[in-house]
Write an enzyme that holds these catalytic residues in place. Structure first.
Site, PDB file in Angstrom:
ATOM      1  N   HIS A   1       0.826  -1.210   0.000  1.00 29.25           N
ATOM      2  CA  HIS A   1       0.000   0.000   0.000  1.00 29.25           C
ATOM      3  C   HIS A   1       0.863   1.266   0.000  1.00 29.25           C
ATOM      4  O   HIS A   1       0.676   2.157  -0.844  1.00 29.25           O
ATOM      5  CB  HIS A   1      -0.917  -0.011   1.228  1.00 29.25           C
ATOM      6  CG  HIS A   1      -1.783   1.210   1.356  1.00 29.25           C
ATOM      7  ND1 HIS A   1      -3.087   1.233   0.952  1.00 29.25           N
ATOM      8  CD2 HIS A   1      -1.520   2.455   1.846  1.00 29.25           C
ATOM      9  CE1 HIS A   1      -3.599   2.440   1.175  1.00 29.25           C
ATOM     10  NE2 HIS A   1      -2.652   3.201   1.721  1.00 29.25           N
ATOM     11  N   GLU A   2       1.785   1.340   0.940  1.00 29.60           N
ATOM     12  CA  GLU A   2       2.590   2.558   1.045  1.00 29.60           C
ATOM     13  C   GLU A   2       3.497   2.749  -0.173  1.00 29.60           C
ATOM     14  O   GLU A   2       3.767   3.883  -0.574  1.00 29.60           O
ATOM     15  CB  GLU A   2       3.403   2.551   2.338  1.00 29.60           C
ATOM     16  CG  GLU A   2       2.555   2.626   3.600  1.00 29.60           C
ATOM     17  CD  GLU A   2       1.629   3.828   3.641  1.00 29.60           C
ATOM     18  OE1 GLU A   2       1.997   4.885   3.089  1.00 29.60           O
ATOM     19  OE2 GLU A   2       0.530   3.710   4.204  1.00 29.60           O
TER      20      GLU A   2
ATOM     21  N   HIS B   1       1.741   4.696  -2.749  1.00 23.44           N
ATOM     22  CA  HIS B   1       1.898   6.142  -2.572  1.00 23.44           C
ATOM     23  C   HIS B   1       3.262   6.591  -3.109  1.00 23.44           C
ATOM     24  O   HIS B   1       3.381   7.638  -3.755  1.00 23.44           O
ATOM     25  CB  HIS B   1       1.815   6.502  -1.088  1.00 23.44           C
ATOM     26  CG  HIS B   1       0.437   6.483  -0.517  1.00 23.44           C
ATOM     27  ND1 HIS B   1      -0.614   7.176  -1.057  1.00 23.44           N
ATOM     28  CD2 HIS B   1      -0.063   5.859   0.590  1.00 23.44           C
ATOM     29  CE1 HIS B   1      -1.705   6.993  -0.320  1.00 23.44           C
ATOM     30  NE2 HIS B   1      -1.399   6.187   0.681  1.00 23.44           N
TER      31      HIS B   1
ATOM     32  N   HIS C   1       3.240   6.907  -6.766  1.00 26.31           N
ATOM     33  CA  HIS C   1       2.509   8.108  -7.162  1.00 26.31           C
ATOM     34  C   HIS C   1       3.451   9.316  -7.175  1.00 26.31           C
ATOM     35  O   HIS C   1       3.384  10.172  -8.070  1.00 26.31           O
ATOM     36  CB  HIS C   1       1.360   8.331  -6.179  1.00 26.31           C
ATOM     37  CG  HIS C   1       0.231   9.156  -6.715  1.00 26.31           C
ATOM     38  ND1 HIS C   1      -0.914   9.398  -6.007  1.00 26.31           N
ATOM     39  CD2 HIS C   1       0.073   9.809  -7.893  1.00 26.31           C
ATOM     40  CE1 HIS C   1      -1.735  10.158  -6.718  1.00 26.31           C
ATOM     41  NE2 HIS C   1      -1.144  10.427  -7.864  1.00 26.31           N
TER      42      HIS C   1
END
Length: 682
Positions: A469-470, A473, A476
């Site tokens: 998940h991280e 980020h 991104h």
């Protein structure tokens, strides 16, 4: 101070901050000079005798405050990940001063006059794409910051912003202290029965580091239901563990309950001053949700089926308790995780502890997280031992594109420590910008329990999910390809920012990815295919519980921020307010506390998620729809990855996020894939 590492751009690769040279003594002078420099740059803009143009006003604004940005990016990451008494004091002092500094810019009538003049003539300026959106977003930011208020209203707004900045800092610091103080220290080996040997050793090492030699210490994560509750065999220890978790911020010594009420009242007053009925209405206006009723309609649609699912799960767990020789008591909140794990293990033959030897940190990181990104986006990663982070445990990695071109740096700070706040998050130390000639430097912070020296870090399945998940980020930020820093990376609406990271979770269980990293730490044996199938089935078990605890937190956040400005008062008992809000939402389930209670809900009282915690499930609508596209489309995975990167990840906030999604998907998002994923279709 004439010499300071922040005063000039770093000469290290990618402008990585020179952490070897940075000390606590450098932060405050850098903040102070940075604010003075930016106000001077603003004064130069407003003093210009030239008519306002996009270049001499908007681009000049984007180019201002470089020193302030450098020190802010580093300091606020440190404040969350490696704080000490001195940085806490600096944060308490500087937060209201920064709020006043932002107000000095947004409430400058001459500066707003130039921005407004450009906005009114925007159709005649010949601006395209990112330029036109930048002008529009600057205008909206100034208006939402109070640029149209009269002098008396602006003065009150300044006071509110300063008070809110101080209160948010205080809440976060209280929360870290309360979480550390709530560490459960156990005296006997019998009390840690049920924990795996590695977890017992980690608890003993944790106790030793805290000055409790010969004992075992279980530190808290910043959630209500502590993961260790699934393993502790002693019911009384489980009760004590959940009690200290839920009690943070409340009681005779708890300061965050009253502080939360005060923060909510101040936000409600500010919203009314700006012309909104409540803070939630103000907060969602510039999000993709746009209106409070849109959020309420979506959340309301999920409550009843989620509660029904959870009640069915509770019945199953109660049956399992009664069938066990020791399970004669009523199912309580501290029993749920333990019996859920027992039922999951029996029904699906999946033992959470038996999974750990297949989930070693280094393998998951290199052969899972990085490998998946390589398969989907073509990137490669190599560790840079010659570059150092802000703490000895921080690791630095260089990331390269498919053609070998350098993309940026990724810093990994994986382990928990007393100086780090709970949870997991991503920060940008340097944001990508063609205007400023900068490439991204991003950091992921996690809170994995650190093993004893020399031992491997064996992860839980949830730890693996958080890593993926991280890193979503991080991607991104790393894939950002914009001109203006205003739009770089994760600078998107709050209810869109979780979308790319949630999509990245899908790769953790993809057969080709899982087979590459899930290998036994001792034998190298690949995780058995049958276990993978059972794991997928087991993932769906407990979805009712997970949805209810999330919705309870989301609607608690919403209740605090739907208080009308005319009714705003700090004279509210936080626990009574919380109980009433959950009851009205239909989520007052004694056996399922909200994922965060008011006393430690740092997302909304110390972070940027006020009236925005709904964004996780709002983003999950887009995520589930996109995962379906990745799974159903016949195109090669690299082609899909390139399309997702090009249309969504690379563009940051430079386009309207929902328009970008609709262009990428060929239609508006649909909620049905989410309902199916969470078992909410019945």
């Amino acid at each position: 101070m004439t010499s300071n590492p922040f005063f000039e751009r770093s000469t290290l690769p990618y402008e990585l901050p020179a952490f070897a040279e940075i000390g606590d003594e450098h932060y405050l002078p850098a903040f102070e000079r940075g604010m003075v420099e930016q106000l001077g740059e603003i004064a130069a803009i407003t003093a210009s005798e030239e008519p306002p143009t996009f270049g001499n006003t908007i681009v000049a604004l984007e180019s201002s405050g470089a020193l302030l940005t450098r020190v802010s990016n580093v300091f606020f990451n440190i404040a969350g990940s490696d704080s000490n008494a001195r940085t806490e004091a600096i944060e308490a002092e500087i937060s209201p001063r920064l709020a006043a500094h932002r107000d000095a810019i947004h409430l400058d009538p001459e500066l707003f006059g130039r921005v407004e003049s450009l906005y009114e003539r925007r159709a005649d300026l010949g601006l395209e794409g990112e330029q036109a959106r930048l002008l529009e977003q600057y205008y909206l930011r100034f208006v939402r910051a109070g640029a149209r208020l009269d002098a008396a209203q602006q003065e009150r707004l300044r006071e509110l912003n300063a008070q809110l900045a101080s209160a948010a800092t205080e809440f976060g610091q209280n929360n870290l202290a309360a979480t550390n103080a709530a560490t459960l220290v156990l005296d006997s080996a019998e009390e840690v029965a049920g924990l795996a040997a590695a977890a017992v050793a980690a608890a003993a090492e944790n106790a030793r580091s805290l000055g409790h030699d010969g004992k075992w210490a279980l530190s808290l994560q910043n959630v209500s239901n502590q993961p260790v509750l699934a393993e502790l065999a002693d019911r009384e220890v489980r009760r004590r563990m959940l009690a200290v978790s839920l009690g943070r911020g409340f009681g005779d010594t708890g300061r965050n309950g009253p502080l939360a009420a005060r923060i909510a009242a101040l936000r409600a007053e500010r919203a009314a001053l700006l012309g909104y009925p409540d803070h939630a209405s103000y907060a969602v206006e510039d999000q993709t949700a746009k209106t409070a009723p849109a959020v309420e309609e979506m959340l309301g649609r999920l409550v009843a089926p989620a509660v029904a699912n959870a009640e069915r799960e509770a019945d199953e767990l109660a049956v399992a308790m009664r069938a066990d020789a020791t399970g004669t008591a009523e199912l309580r909140s501290w029993d749920w995780q333990f019996w859920s794990e027992r039922v999951r293990a029996e029904r699906f033959s999946v033992d959470a502890e038996a999974l750990r030897p297949y989930l070693e940190l280094e393998r998951v990181l290199w052969d899972g997280v990085f490998f998946a990104a390589g398969q989907v986006y073509g990137i490669t990663v190599r560790e840079r031992d010659d570059l150092i982070g802000y703490h000895p445990e921080v690791r630095v990695f260089e990331v390269f594109d498919a053609d070998g071109a350098a993309l940026g740096l990724f810093l990994g700070d994986f382990f928990t420590r007393p100086s780090k706040r709970g949870g997991a998050w991503m920060n940008e130390l340097v944001s990508q910008s063609r205007l400023l000639g900068q490439r991204p430097v991003v950091v992921n912070n996690l809170n994995i329990v650190k093993p004893p020296e020399g031992e491997p870090a064996l992860l839980t399945w949830d730890n693996v999910r958080t890593l993926f998940h991280e890193f979503g980020h991080a991607l991104h930020g790393l894939f950002s390809d914009v001109t203006y820093p205003f739009f770089a990376g994760t600078e998107v609406p709050r209810d869109f920012v979780e979308f790319p990271s949630q999509v990245n979770e899908m790769w953790m269980a993809r057969p080709e990815i899982l087979a590459n990293y899930a290998k036994h730490i001792d034998t190298g044996e690949q995780i058995p295919a049958a276990l993978v199938e059972r794991l997928a089935a087991a993932e769906r078990f407990g979805e009712g519980f997970r949805t209810v605890e999330y919705l309870a937190a989301a609607l608690l956040d919403w209740a605090w921020h739907r208080i009308p400005g005319a009714e705003a008062t700090a004279d509210v008992d936080a626990e009574e307010f919380e109980a009433d809000a959950l009851s009205k939402a239909g989520l007052a389930l004694a056996a399922i506390p909200p994922r965060y209670r008011t006393g430690y809900f740092a997302h909304i009282f110390a972070g940027g998620y006020a009236a925005g915690y709904y964004s996780y499930i709002w983003s999950e609508v887009l995520d589930a729809d996109t995962v379906q596209w990745f799974s159903d489309s016949a195109a090669p995975i690299r082609d899909k990855g390139e399309a997702f990167r090009r249309e969504l990840l690379a563009r940051g906030g430079s386009v309207d996020p929902l328009e970008a999604f609709e262009s990428f998907r060929g239609r508006a998002p649909e909620i049905e894939p989410l309902l199916i994923r969470r078992g909410l279709t019945a």
